[in-house]
Design an enzyme around this catalytic site. Structure first.
Site, mmCIF file in Angstrom:
data_model
loop_
_atom_site.group_PDB
_atom_site.id
_atom_site.type_symbol
_atom_site.label_atom_id
_atom_site.label_comp_id
_atom_site.label_asym_id
_atom_site.label_seq_id
_atom_site.Cartn_x
_atom_site.Cartn_y
_atom_site.Cartn_z
ATOM 1 N N LYS A 45 38.735 39.023 35.254
ATOM 2 C CA LYS A 45 40.084 38.950 34.740
ATOM 3 C C LYS A 45 40.148 37.883 33.508
ATOM 4 O O LYS A 45 39.696 36.659 34.326
ATOM 5 C CB LYS A 45 40.830 38.531 36.001
ATOM 6 C CG LYS A 45 40.981 39.581 37.017
ATOM 7 C CD LYS A 45 42.055 39.075 38.254
ATOM 8 C CE LYS A 45 42.010 40.147 39.272
ATOM 9 N NZ LYS A 45 43.083 39.824 40.263
ATOM 10 N N LYS A 92 45.366 47.217 49.276
ATOM 11 C CA LYS A 92 44.978 45.942 49.871
ATOM 12 C C LYS A 92 44.777 46.276 51.458
ATOM 13 O O LYS A 92 45.517 47.068 51.922
ATOM 14 C CB LYS A 92 46.302 45.093 49.742
ATOM 15 C CG LYS A 92 46.269 44.852 48.221
ATOM 16 C CD LYS A 92 45.637 43.718 47.659
ATOM 17 C CE LYS A 92 45.769 43.345 46.196
ATOM 18 N NZ LYS A 92 44.939 42.345 45.718
ATOM 19 N N ASP A 108 40.670 45.939 48.952
ATOM 20 C CA ASP A 108 40.827 44.505 48.288
ATOM 21 C C ASP A 108 41.426 43.485 49.405
ATOM 22 O O ASP A 108 42.681 43.838 49.848
ATOM 23 C CB ASP A 108 41.553 44.293 47.404
ATOM 24 C CG ASP A 108 41.428 43.026 46.498
ATOM 25 O OD1 ASP A 108 40.994 42.175 47.240
ATOM 26 O OD2 ASP A 108 42.008 42.909 45.427
ATOM 27 N N ASN A 119 41.211 40.323 49.461
ATOM 28 C CA ASN A 119 41.755 38.667 49.078
ATOM 29 C C ASN A 119 41.370 37.758 50.020
ATOM 30 O O ASN A 119 41.915 36.593 50.256
ATOM 31 C CB ASN A 119 43.174 38.801 48.686
ATOM 32 C CG ASN A 119 43.624 39.382 47.527
ATOM 33 O OD1 ASN A 119 44.481 40.487 47.835
ATOM 34 N ND2 ASN A 119 43.577 39.176 46.347
ATOM 35 N N LYS A 152 43.309 51.356 44.440
ATOM 36 C CA LYS A 152 42.547 50.357 45.198
ATOM 37 C C LYS A 152 43.805 49.750 46.149
ATOM 38 O O LYS A 152 44.851 49.701 45.803
ATOM 39 C CB LYS A 152 42.361 49.033 44.223
ATOM 40 C CG LYS A 152 41.722 47.585 44.710
ATOM 41 C CD LYS A 152 41.359 46.575 43.902
ATOM 42 C CE LYS A 152 42.827 45.553 43.669
ATOM 43 N NZ LYS A 152 42.274 44.539 42.670
ATOM 44 N N GLU A 193 36.536 44.818 47.815
ATOM 45 C CA GLU A 193 36.653 43.419 46.691
ATOM 46 C C GLU A 193 36.988 42.522 47.609
ATOM 47 O O GLU A 193 37.983 42.390 48.508
ATOM 48 C CB GLU A 193 37.949 43.911 45.804
ATOM 49 C CG GLU A 193 38.420 42.772 44.836
ATOM 50 C CD GLU A 193 38.990 43.440 43.656
ATOM 51 O OE1 GLU A 193 38.935 44.328 43.125
ATOM 52 O OE2 GLU A 193 40.120 42.549 43.365
ATOM 53 N N ASP A 219 35.859 38.703 43.080
ATOM 54 C CA ASP A 219 37.331 38.444 42.570
ATOM 55 C C ASP A 219 37.434 37.025 42.639
ATOM 56 O O ASP A 219 36.886 36.172 41.716
ATOM 57 C CB ASP A 219 38.323 39.258 43.007
ATOM 58 C CG ASP A 219 39.583 38.920 42.333
ATOM 59 O OD1 ASP A 219 39.752 38.128 41.291
ATOM 60 O OD2 ASP A 219 40.807 39.639 42.592
ATOM 61 N N SER A 233 46.603 49.951 42.018
ATOM 62 C CA SER A 233 46.692 49.100 42.957
ATOM 63 C C SER A 233 47.755 49.344 43.997
ATOM 64 O O SER A 233 48.913 49.829 43.413
ATOM 65 C CB SER A 233 46.390 47.708 42.863
ATOM 66 O OG SER A 233 45.285 47.622 41.797
HETATM 67 O O1 OSB Z 1 43.363 40.512 43.886
HETATM 68 O O2 OSB Z 1 43.134 41.669 42.530
HETATM 69 C C1 OSB Z 1 43.762 41.016 43.061
HETATM 70 C C2 OSB Z 1 47.335 41.210 41.405
HETATM 71 C C3 OSB Z 1 47.435 39.917 41.150
HETATM 72 C C4 OSB Z 1 46.797 38.836 41.740
HETATM 73 C C5 OSB Z 1 45.605 39.248 42.262
HETATM 74 C C6 OSB Z 1 45.185 40.707 42.406
HETATM 75 C C7 OSB Z 1 46.067 41.732 42.200
HETATM 76 C C8 OSB Z 1 45.704 42.948 41.869
HETATM 77 C C9 OSB Z 1 45.971 43.958 40.581
HETATM 78 O O3 OSB Z 1 45.328 43.495 43.095
HETATM 79 C C10 OSB Z 1 47.125 44.602 40.806
HETATM 80 C C11 OSB Z 1 47.523 45.253 39.390
HETATM 81 O O4 OSB Z 1 47.664 44.407 38.363
HETATM 82 O O5 OSB Z 1 47.827 46.350 39.082
HETATM 83 MG MG MG Z 2 41.403 41.354 43.929
#
Ligand code: OSB
Ligand code: MG
Length: 367
Positions: free
Chosen positions: A261, A161, A186, A188, A159, A211, A237, A134
């Site tokens: 998760k 952000k 992703d 969020n 992945k 995501e 997620d 990520s």
């Molecule tokens: O949104 O997937 C997420 C890490 C912490 C909280 C939320 C997310 C993440 C990540 C994963 O994107 C990163 C990783 O652990 O390699």
């Molecule tokens: Mg996520």
């Protein structure tokens, strides 16, 4: 298994770089781990809650309190089976990450005593899983350079952000440099429900999975997106805290995959149940990371060996993020992570590294 004591540790582990997402930046990885002392031996568990209560309502500081004040008093001095932790701990629903730590520790104690690996316990027969990395929010040139280096290291999936206004040009630049990599984005939950068109434009630039583009409650926007972007995956997620959430979102055609998760759903058994239900419903699954230390990353790699994980997960060694870690790490070999085969969830931590990074601890003993 009789639990005679639980020791809870609040650790502060240095990050190699800040992890920035639309919900905030993580600069130091404070993280809670627990050690259960049982009649069959010790077991370790990780609470993957982030330092800040942003991604979900739990945070590492609050989880430390919840575990020591509200959960461990119900466990010590009792006999409890790992799969029945919800019976002993009535607050799992509100504090899934805290409960998951205790469950992992009980599982680790039992499996270590029996000389069995977690993968074995879960019925996983695969030896390795494809690695995925990520990338936090960052400028386009820097993200492209880091992404190229990760692909060079062997990662099969990236992945990145995204957030409104920092999305399409980023994906175009990544695609120009890496036409073939499995690319997820992703957000969020950063897009408003009126942002379906904006997300579609990002997808059109060449992504394989999106995501959590919208906040969890914006089910209709997610369903609109699903209808428009098939066969690109729309992965939930934050929106899925339980099997029931996944079932309801599937009923409303508002997702095609779930980031599973263990921490977010209350532990490894709940994660397996969610995985099994995803298979039944025809939903894809991806193993979701939480900037875990080596302990949590070992558990995630074992879980990811289950057959429903058809989208590559956040499967990188803990050392991708952490500059120090009491636990041994996973290794990236030829773009894959070996699934841990030793007894328990993970080998025990290095006591000196653990002590050096402990900022608070609390011991609960049977009276
Ligand atoms: O949104 O997937 C997420 C890490 C912490 C909280 C939320 C997310 C993440 C990540 C994963 O994107 C990163 C990783 O652990 O390699
Ligand atoms: Mg996520």
């Amino acid at each position: 298994m009789f639990v005679s004591a639980v020791e809870t540790f609040l650790l502060e582990l240095p990050l190699r770089e800040a992890f920035v997402a639309s919900h905030g930046a993580t600069t130091v990885r404070s993280i809670v781990v627990v050690c259960v002392e049982t009649d069959v031996g010790l077991g370790w568990g990780e609470c993957s809650a982030l330092p800040a209560a942003t991604y979900t309502a739990e945070s590492s500081g609050r989880a430390f309190e919840v575990i020591t004040d509200h959960l461990t008093p119900h466990l010590v001095g009792r006999s409890i089976e790992p799969g029945r932790i919800e019976v002993a701990v009535a607050v799992v629903g509100a504090n899934p990450m805290a409960a998951a730590a205790l469950e992992m520790a009980l599982i680790d104690a039992e499996l270590t005593a029996r000389g069995r690996s977690l993968a074995d316990h879960l019925g996983v027969t695969a030896a390795a899983v494809p690695a995925g990395a990520s990338l936090g929010l960052d400028s386009i040139p820097s993200t492209v350079a880091r992404a190229a280096a990760l692909v060079e290291e062997g990662y099969r999936r990236l992945k990145v952000k995204i957030e409104p206004g920092h999305d399409r040009a980023l994906v175009e630049a990544l695609r120009a440099a890496m036409p073939d990599v499995e690319l997820h984005v992703d957000a969020n939950g950063a897009y408003p429900p009126t942002g379906v068109e904006a997300v579609l434009a990002v997808v059109a630039a060449g992504v394989d999975a999106v995501e959590q583009p919208f906040p969890p409650a914006e089910v209709e926007a997610a369903a609109e997106l699903v209808a428009a972007v098939r066969p690109v995956h729309v992965v939930a997620d934050e929106a899925v805290g339980s099997v029931a959430d996944a079932v309801e979102l599937e009923r409303r055609r508002a997702l095609t995959g779930v980031s599973i998760k263990p921490a977010r759903v209350g532990g490894l058994h709940a994660a397996v149940a969610l995985h099994d239900r995803c298979l039944d419903l025809g939903l894809a699954a991806t193993a979701g990371g939480m900037l875990e230390c080596g302990l949590g990353r070992h558990a995630l790699a074992a879980l990811a060996g289950l057959p429903g994980f058809t989208l590559t997960g956040d499967l990188s060694p803990a050392g991708r993020w952490l500059a120090a870690d009491p636990w041994p790490d996973l290794e990236l070999v030829d773009g894959r992570l070996a699934i841990p085969a030793g007894p328990g969830v993970a080998p025990p931590p290095d006591p000196e590294v653990l002590a050096a990074h402990t900022v608070d601890h609390h011991r609960t003993e049977a009276p």
